[in-house]
Design an enzyme around this catalytic site. Structure first.
Site, mmCIF file in Angstrom:
data_model
loop_
_atom_site.group_PDB
_atom_site.id
_atom_site.type_symbol
_atom_site.label_atom_id
_atom_site.label_comp_id
_atom_site.label_asym_id
_atom_site.label_seq_id
_atom_site.Cartn_x
_atom_site.Cartn_y
_atom_site.Cartn_z
ATOM 1 N N ARG A 59 58.634 -63.246 13.666
ATOM 2 C CA ARG A 59 58.505 -61.797 13.834
ATOM 3 C C ARG A 59 57.512 -61.184 12.845
ATOM 4 O O ARG A 59 56.758 -60.272 13.195
ATOM 5 C CB ARG A 59 59.875 -61.124 13.682
ATOM 6 C CG ARG A 59 59.815 -59.630 13.946
ATOM 7 C CD ARG A 59 61.184 -59.003 13.910
ATOM 8 N NE ARG A 59 62.027 -59.544 14.940
ATOM 9 C CZ ARG A 59 63.351 -59.481 14.945
ATOM 10 N NH1 ARG A 59 63.972 -58.884 13.954
ATOM 11 N NH2 ARG A 59 64.038 -59.994 15.935
ATOM 12 N N ARG A 85 59.794 -56.568 22.434
ATOM 13 C CA ARG A 85 59.863 -57.267 21.149
ATOM 14 C C ARG A 85 60.254 -56.304 20.042
ATOM 15 O O ARG A 85 59.865 -55.138 20.058
ATOM 16 C CB ARG A 85 58.513 -57.889 20.794
ATOM 17 C CG ARG A 85 58.113 -59.017 21.691
ATOM 18 C CD ARG A 85 58.837 -60.283 21.317
ATOM 19 N NE ARG A 85 58.665 -61.296 22.357
ATOM 20 C CZ ARG A 85 59.443 -62.351 22.487
ATOM 21 N NH1 ARG A 85 60.448 -62.553 21.662
ATOM 22 N NH2 ARG A 85 59.241 -63.220 23.449
ATOM 23 N N ILE A 86 60.987 -56.829 19.064
ATOM 24 C CA ILE A 86 61.354 -56.029 17.902
ATOM 25 C C ILE A 86 60.283 -56.228 16.839
ATOM 26 O O ILE A 86 59.932 -57.365 16.498
ATOM 27 C CB ILE A 86 62.739 -56.464 17.375
ATOM 28 C CG1 ILE A 86 63.793 -56.192 18.450
ATOM 29 C CG2 ILE A 86 63.070 -55.742 16.076
ATOM 30 C CD1 ILE A 86 65.116 -56.882 18.188
ATOM 31 N N LEU A 87 59.767 -55.123 16.333
ATOM 32 C CA LEU A 87 58.754 -55.197 15.271
ATOM 33 C C LEU A 87 59.437 -55.355 13.923
ATOM 34 O O LEU A 87 60.517 -54.816 13.686
ATOM 35 C CB LEU A 87 57.899 -53.924 15.272
ATOM 36 C CG LEU A 87 57.019 -53.718 16.516
ATOM 37 C CD1 LEU A 87 56.396 -52.324 16.482
ATOM 38 C CD2 LEU A 87 55.943 -54.798 16.607
ATOM 39 N N ASN A 101 59.767 -44.769 20.277
ATOM 40 C CA ASN A 101 60.284 -45.658 21.319
ATOM 41 C C ASN A 101 61.072 -44.833 22.322
ATOM 42 O O ASN A 101 61.636 -43.782 21.964
ATOM 43 C CB ASN A 101 61.206 -46.713 20.690
ATOM 44 C CG ASN A 101 61.729 -47.700 21.717
ATOM 45 O OD1 ASN A 101 60.980 -48.166 22.591
ATOM 46 N ND2 ASN A 101 63.012 -48.023 21.643
ATOM 47 N N HIS A 103 64.226 -45.140 25.093
ATOM 48 C CA HIS A 103 65.364 -46.021 25.345
ATOM 49 C C HIS A 103 66.238 -45.397 26.440
ATOM 50 O O HIS A 103 66.549 -44.198 26.391
ATOM 51 C CB HIS A 103 66.171 -46.178 24.054
ATOM 52 C CG HIS A 103 67.328 -47.124 24.206
ATOM 53 N ND1 HIS A 103 67.172 -48.495 24.195
ATOM 54 C CD2 HIS A 103 68.648 -46.886 24.409
ATOM 55 C CE1 HIS A 103 68.358 -49.057 24.369
ATOM 56 N NE2 HIS A 103 69.262 -48.119 24.505
ATOM 57 N N ASP A 135 62.477 -47.177 13.079
ATOM 58 C CA ASP A 135 62.606 -47.578 11.684
ATOM 59 C C ASP A 135 62.878 -49.085 11.646
ATOM 60 O O ASP A 135 62.618 -49.783 12.625
ATOM 61 C CB ASP A 135 63.672 -46.736 10.948
ATOM 62 C CG ASP A 135 65.067 -46.943 11.508
ATOM 63 O OD1 ASP A 135 65.272 -47.861 12.335
ATOM 64 O OD2 ASP A 135 65.975 -46.178 11.120
ATOM 65 N N ASP A 139 66.713 -49.555 17.725
ATOM 66 C CA ASP A 139 67.181 -48.348 18.439
ATOM 67 C C ASP A 139 67.964 -47.421 17.506
ATOM 68 O O ASP A 139 69.025 -46.897 17.879
ATOM 69 C CB ASP A 139 68.038 -48.747 19.652
ATOM 70 C CG ASP A 139 67.242 -49.554 20.672
ATOM 71 O OD1 ASP A 139 66.009 -49.388 20.736
ATOM 72 O OD2 ASP A 139 67.852 -50.350 21.402
HETATM 73 C C1 GRF Z 1 62.200 -47.899 30.271
HETATM 74 O O1 GRF Z 1 63.384 -47.662 30.989
HETATM 75 C C2 GRF Z 1 62.416 -47.681 28.808
HETATM 76 O O2 GRF Z 1 63.413 -46.769 28.528
HETATM 77 C C3 GRF Z 1 62.833 -49.049 28.333
HETATM 78 O O3 GRF Z 1 62.092 -49.954 29.110
HETATM 79 C C4 GRF Z 1 61.746 -49.345 30.345
HETATM 80 C C5 GRF Z 1 60.265 -49.476 30.491
HETATM 81 O O4 GRF Z 1 59.825 -49.097 31.745
HETATM 82 N N1 GRF Z 1 62.581 -49.183 26.921
HETATM 83 P P1 GRF Z 1 58.271 -49.047 32.088
HETATM 84 O O5 GRF Z 1 57.682 -50.403 31.731
HETATM 85 O O6 GRF Z 1 57.649 -47.936 31.309
HETATM 86 O O7 GRF Z 1 58.224 -48.808 33.570
#
Ligand code: GRF
Length: 194
Positions: A59, A85-87, A101, A103, A135, A139
């Site tokens: 990573r 991927r997690i940074l 990000n 989510h 951070d 998430d």
């Molecule tokens: C989205 O639902 C986002 O919330 C999650 O991954 C999905 C990405 O969708 N992190 P896309 O590739 O932008 O269509």
């Protein structure tokens, strides 16, 4: 005001990237992917440069390579849009309060993968979308914006995620516009829109 040069990091279909490209916000200067994906195709169709940085098991090394690409394009913010991927901590250290990000849940509920399935399994009546700063934890960073989405009785992962994505495509451009214009202030985990 700082500049509006930002990178989008993506791994998947790129519908959020598409929403950014369609909105009246500056386009990203580069799209960085960790795998070949549709997001790259969408970028190419819009003449946005793409870079592929594959994950090779470490990573810290991966994060360093992402930061090198970001530096080469002189970007000042990273916008994660379906980046799987997690940074490592080097990323928020290099871009404090400048990585965002999106989510598909109302954080802090249902962090991590399969957030939509987690919400259905828990039987919640309302879920939604969260845009947050990144951070060093997954998430977890300060929440910038949220939008609720009701769970309908006959929802499955696909139908619920589709309605969540409709909200994502409205919300993310608004946040990115505020970000690149330096209008998001963070203090003690509280984000203020100025
Ligand atoms: C989205 O639902 C986002 O919330 C999650 O991954 C999905 C990405 O969708 N992190 P896309 O590739 O932008 O269509």
């Amino acid at each position: 005001m700082w500049g509006d040069r930002y990178a989008v990091l993506a791994s998947g279909s790129g519908s959020n990237l598409q929403a950014l490209l369609a909105a009246s916000v500056p386009d990203p200067v580069v799209v960085i992917a960790d795998v070949e994906c549709s997001a790259q195709d969408r970028a190419r169709e819009s003449q946005i440069p793409t870079e592929l940085v594959g994950f090779e098991g470490d990573r810290a090394v991966f994060t360093h390579r992402i930061l090198e690409v970001a530096s080469a394009y002189q970007v000042e913010a990273l916008v994660l849009a379906g980046f799987m991927r997690i940074l490592g901590p080097a990323a928020p250290n290099a871009f404090p309060d400048r990585i965002v990000n999106i989510h598909p849940s109302l954080l802090p509920s249902f962090p991590g993968r399969n957030a939509v399935a987690q919400a259905l399994e828990a039987g919640v009546k309302i879920t939604g979308v969260t845009v947050h700063f990144v951070d060093e934890y997954v998430d977890h960073g300060p929440i910038i914006a949220q939008q609720a989405v009701p769970v309908l009785p006959d929802d499955d992962v696909e139908s619920l995620h589709a309605r969540i994505q409709t909200e994502e495509h409205q919300l993310y451009p608004r946040v990115v516009e505020a970000l690149v214009h330096g209008r998001l202030l963070v203090k003690d985990r509280q984000v203020t829109w100025t």
